[in-house]
Design a protein around this motif. Structure first.
Motif, PDB file in Angstrom:
ATOM      1  N   GLY A 160      -5.524  15.360   7.171  1.00 54.90           N
ATOM      2  CA  GLY A 160      -5.482  15.649   5.831  1.00 54.90           C
ATOM      3  C   GLY A 160      -5.918  14.813   4.900  1.00 54.90           C
ATOM      4  O   GLY A 160      -6.673  13.516   5.014  1.00 54.90           O
ATOM      5  N   PHE A 161      -5.635  15.064   3.360  1.00 54.64           N
ATOM      6  CA  PHE A 161      -6.204  13.848   2.497  1.00 54.64           C
ATOM      7  C   PHE A 161      -4.989  13.887   1.450  1.00 54.64           C
ATOM      8  O   PHE A 161      -3.970  14.309   1.451  1.00 54.64           O
ATOM      9  CB  PHE A 161      -7.151  15.003   1.622  1.00 54.64           C
ATOM     10  CG  PHE A 161      -8.517  15.168   2.558  1.00 54.64           C
ATOM     11  CD1 PHE A 161      -9.673  14.300   2.097  1.00 54.64           C
ATOM     12  CD2 PHE A 161      -8.740  16.355   3.101  1.00 54.64           C
ATOM     13  CE1 PHE A 161     -10.974  14.902   2.940  1.00 54.64           C
ATOM     14  CE2 PHE A 161      -9.916  16.582   3.780  1.00 54.64           C
ATOM     15  CZ  PHE A 161     -10.791  15.863   3.635  1.00 54.64           C
ATOM     16  N   GLY A 162      -5.371  12.727   0.901  1.00 61.68           N
ATOM     17  CA  GLY A 162      -4.292  12.230  -0.296  1.00 61.68           C
ATOM     18  C   GLY A 162      -4.638  11.295  -1.097  1.00 61.68           C
ATOM     19  O   GLY A 162      -5.905  10.734  -1.345  1.00 61.68           O
ATOM     20  N   LEU A 163      -3.832  10.571  -1.832  1.00 61.76           N
ATOM     21  CA  LEU A 163      -4.247   9.441  -2.897  1.00 61.76           C
ATOM     22  C   LEU A 163      -3.517   8.332  -2.402  1.00 61.76           C
ATOM     23  O   LEU A 163      -2.145   8.427  -1.647  1.00 61.76           O
ATOM     24  CB  LEU A 163      -3.664   9.778  -4.109  1.00 61.76           C
ATOM     25  CG  LEU A 163      -4.277  10.999  -4.770  1.00 61.76           C
ATOM     26  CD1 LEU A 163      -3.717  11.662  -6.107  1.00 61.76           C
ATOM     27  CD2 LEU A 163      -5.901  10.785  -4.824  1.00 61.76           C
ATOM     28  N   ALA A 164      -3.742   7.109  -2.797  1.00 56.55           N
ATOM     29  CA  ALA A 164      -3.223   5.792  -2.260  1.00 56.55           C
ATOM     30  C   ALA A 164      -3.433   4.591  -3.500  1.00 56.55           C
ATOM     31  O   ALA A 164      -4.232   4.953  -4.303  1.00 56.55           O
ATOM     32  CB  ALA A 164      -3.849   5.432  -0.874  1.00 56.55           C
ATOM     33  N   TYR A 190       0.783  -1.240   0.020  1.00 59.39           N
ATOM     34  CA  TYR A 190      -0.108  -0.115   0.030  1.00 59.39           C
ATOM     35  C   TYR A 190       0.909   1.480   0.132  1.00 59.39           C
ATOM     36  O   TYR A 190       1.849   1.355   0.937  1.00 59.39           O
ATOM     37  CB  TYR A 190      -0.985  -0.135   0.993  1.00 59.39           C
ATOM     38  CG  TYR A 190      -1.862   1.160   1.571  1.00 59.39           C
ATOM     39  CD1 TYR A 190      -3.115   1.198   1.048  1.00 59.39           C
ATOM     40  CD2 TYR A 190      -1.523   2.285   2.361  1.00 59.39           C
ATOM     41  CE1 TYR A 190      -3.919   2.387   0.890  1.00 59.39           C
ATOM     42  CE2 TYR A 190      -2.358   3.346   2.468  1.00 59.39           C
ATOM     43  CZ  TYR A 190      -3.380   3.392   2.078  1.00 59.39           C
ATOM     44  OH  TYR A 190      -4.392   4.429   1.865  1.00 59.39           O
ATOM     45  N   TYR A 191       0.802   2.029  -1.062  1.00 60.56           N
ATOM     46  CA  TYR A 191       1.497   3.277  -1.272  1.00 60.56           C
ATOM     47  C   TYR A 191       0.640   4.507  -0.924  1.00 60.56           C
ATOM     48  O   TYR A 191      -0.643   4.435  -1.700  1.00 60.56           O
ATOM     49  CB  TYR A 191       2.356   3.266  -2.560  1.00 60.56           C
ATOM     50  CG  TYR A 191       3.071   1.939  -2.593  1.00 60.56           C
ATOM     51  CD1 TYR A 191       4.458   2.254  -2.175  1.00 60.56           C
ATOM     52  CD2 TYR A 191       2.490   1.183  -3.293  1.00 60.56           C
ATOM     53  CE1 TYR A 191       5.269   0.976  -2.795  1.00 60.56           C
ATOM     54  CE2 TYR A 191       3.319   0.008  -3.576  1.00 60.56           C
ATOM     55  CZ  TYR A 191       4.709  -0.140  -3.192  1.00 60.56           C
ATOM     56  OH  TYR A 191       5.499  -1.213  -3.359  1.00 60.56           O
ATOM     57  N   ARG A 192       1.064   5.442  -0.396  1.00 59.01           N
ATOM     58  CA  ARG A 192       0.183   6.662  -0.262  1.00 59.01           C
ATOM     59  C   ARG A 192       1.140   7.927  -0.217  1.00 59.01           C
ATOM     60  O   ARG A 192       2.224   8.129   0.074  1.00 59.01           O
ATOM     61  CB  ARG A 192      -0.451   6.618   0.993  1.00 59.01           C
ATOM     62  CG  ARG A 192       0.107   6.619   2.202  1.00 59.01           C
ATOM     63  CD  ARG A 192      -0.864   6.939   3.603  1.00 59.01           C
ATOM     64  NE  ARG A 192       0.223   6.906   4.823  1.00 59.01           N
ATOM     65  CZ  ARG A 192       0.756   7.777   5.129  1.00 59.01           C
ATOM     66  NH1 ARG A 192       0.457   9.336   4.566  1.00 59.01           N
ATOM     67  NH2 ARG A 192       1.485   8.006   6.290  1.00 59.01           N
ATOM     68  N   ALA A 193       0.453   9.108  -0.404  1.00 59.84           N
ATOM     69  CA  ALA A 193       0.940  10.610  -0.405  1.00 59.84           C
ATOM     70  C   ALA A 193      -0.278  11.390  -0.255  1.00 59.84           C
ATOM     71  O   ALA A 193      -1.477  11.407  -0.622  1.00 59.84           O
ATOM     72  CB  ALA A 193       1.404  11.005  -1.644  1.00 59.84           C
TER      73      ALA A 193
END
Length: 417
Positions: free
Chosen positions: A130-134, A99-102
């Motif tokens: 906050g918010f991000g993408l994964a 699982y990768y996220r920013a």
């Protein structure tokens, strides 16, 4: 996905503007704002998980790298990148996913907000959200699932030095539009925040910058603490009794009373005849320089000289006047007696004025006062060569707005040579 990105950008912009508007004054403080955060630990994917698939509690591994910027000592932003590994344990069916996220997150320094500094200088607490993408990837196939996420957590801090901090963090991640389970064995098809992941990590934060401290540890309460410290220091100072007369300086209206002279409750030497010479000192001077001067000893003579040079014998003047007040002419008599007794001595006659009026005028007024006293001594038989006039101008050592204080500096003092 576009909606998620727009939401992320909007949230970051609002956080930045709000923090800048609220802390314009704090930005003037000298502190470091940048830091780099590295941590690792364990995770627990809560859902969705396929039947028969599970991880140990907790399970390795988690790695996180973040860069943080603080607008002030309470609010900031950080960008961070995370990695999670999920594998089957114990009786679980085998699986291997990554699982990768920013994310971009707002940061609140809860330690400063809750005034931790009142009980510790080494323990801190940060809150972040906050918010991000994964992206979830199955290592046994080409299956990949992209999603958005909402992330929130708390980070405990232990300050090791002004540059290095040990951290412990607990974070919850909510995934939106997660289409496959964390084990990649089934589809989830969740449209809302259906995915839940918990991370627990331990790491280090390194502060960057040329200043001594980072914003995390700067205390700023609108100057209130500094003001209180100053007030305490002023009180401690005012409780001193510089002239040892038994009256604290802050109550002492005469802070330089000669040692051993009796004073009243306001610290002023007793002067019943109001000639501005302490009665005990005056009595001593009269005995020493009175009618029977034959009793004067060398030791007494040196003591008298020190008292005169210490401004204990003065002549005072009313406002804007060059003629001494009636009750203070005895000061001139003491100097006259001293010069008659010590024909080899000379004296400087130093005139002073208060701060009211123009400085140039006060310079002249102080000189004229000294000249008046000089002329009185010359008329009494003292050779002019033994007398030197000095116009000292304005005396700024007292409160300009106090009438009583100004009376004390409208005077002539003497220096025996």
């Amino acid at each position: 996905m576009k909606k998620v990105m727009l939401t992320l950008v909007f949230a970051a912009a609002i956080t930045t503007i709000s923090a800048q508007n609220k802390t314009e004054e704090n930005n003037k403080l000298d502190f470091n704002k940048w830091s780099v955060e590295l941590s690792g630990g364990f995770n627990k994917p809560q859902r969705p998980m396929s039947e028969g698939y599970f991880t140990s509690t907790p399970s390795p591994y988690v790695a996180d790298l973040g860069v943080r910027y603080m607008f002030n000592n309470k609010f900031g932003l950080k960008a961070d990148f995370g990695y999670n590994s999920f594998t089957g344990k114990n009786n679980s069916l085998d699986f291997d996913t990554k699982y990768y996220r920013a994310d971009i997150q707002a940061v609140a320094n809860l330690g400063r907000i809750m005034n931790f500094e009142t009980w510790t200088n080494t323990i801190g607490l940060l809150g972040h959200a906050g918010f991000g993408l994964a992206q979830l990837e199955d290592q046994n196939s080409a299956l990949k699932d992209r999603m958005g996420n909402f992330i929130a957590g708390v980070t405990g801090q232990i300050k090791l030095s002004n540059r290095l901090v040990l951290t412990g963090d607990f974070t919850t991640i909510l995934n939106t539009n997660q289409n496959i389970a964390f084990d990649a064995a089934s589809t989830a098809n969740t449209r809302g925040f259906g995915g839940i992941l918990f991370n627990g990590t331990v790491g280090l934060t390194v502060y960057l910058g040329k200043n001594a401290k980072h914003a995390d540890w700067i205390v700023d309460n609108g100057g209130e603490i500094d003001a209180l410290k100053k007030r305490i220091a002023d009180i401690e100072t005012s409780m001193l009794d510089t002239d040892k007369d038994g009256v604290a300086d802050y109550l002492d209206e005469e802070p330089n009373t000669v040692s051993g002279v009796m004073v009243n409750t306001k610290g002023k030497s007793i002067d019943l005849n109001n000639n501005n010479i302490p009665d005990e000192l005056e009595s001593y001077l009269v005995k020493t320089y009175g009618k029977d001067q034959s009793k004067t000893t060398p030791d007494n003579n040196e003591l008298i000289k020190n008292l005169i040079n210490g401004d204990y014998v003065c002549t005072y003047f009313d406002y804007n006047k060059t003629t001494p007040t009636n009750v203070s002419t005895e000061g001139i008599d003491f100097i006259l007696n001293y010069l008659r007794k010590n024909p080899s001595s000379s004296v400087e006659i130093i005139g002073h004025a208060d701060e009211l009026g123009r400085s140039a005028y006060n310079d002249k007024l102080s000189n004229d006062r000294a000249v008046n006293v000089k002329n009185t001594l010359i008329k009494a038989g003292i050779n002019e060569s033994r007398l030197k006039v000095v116009g000292a101008g304005e005396d700024t050592s007292v409160d300009k707005d106090s009438d009583a204080a100004r009376k004390l500096v409208r005077k002539v003092t003497f220096r025996v040579k």
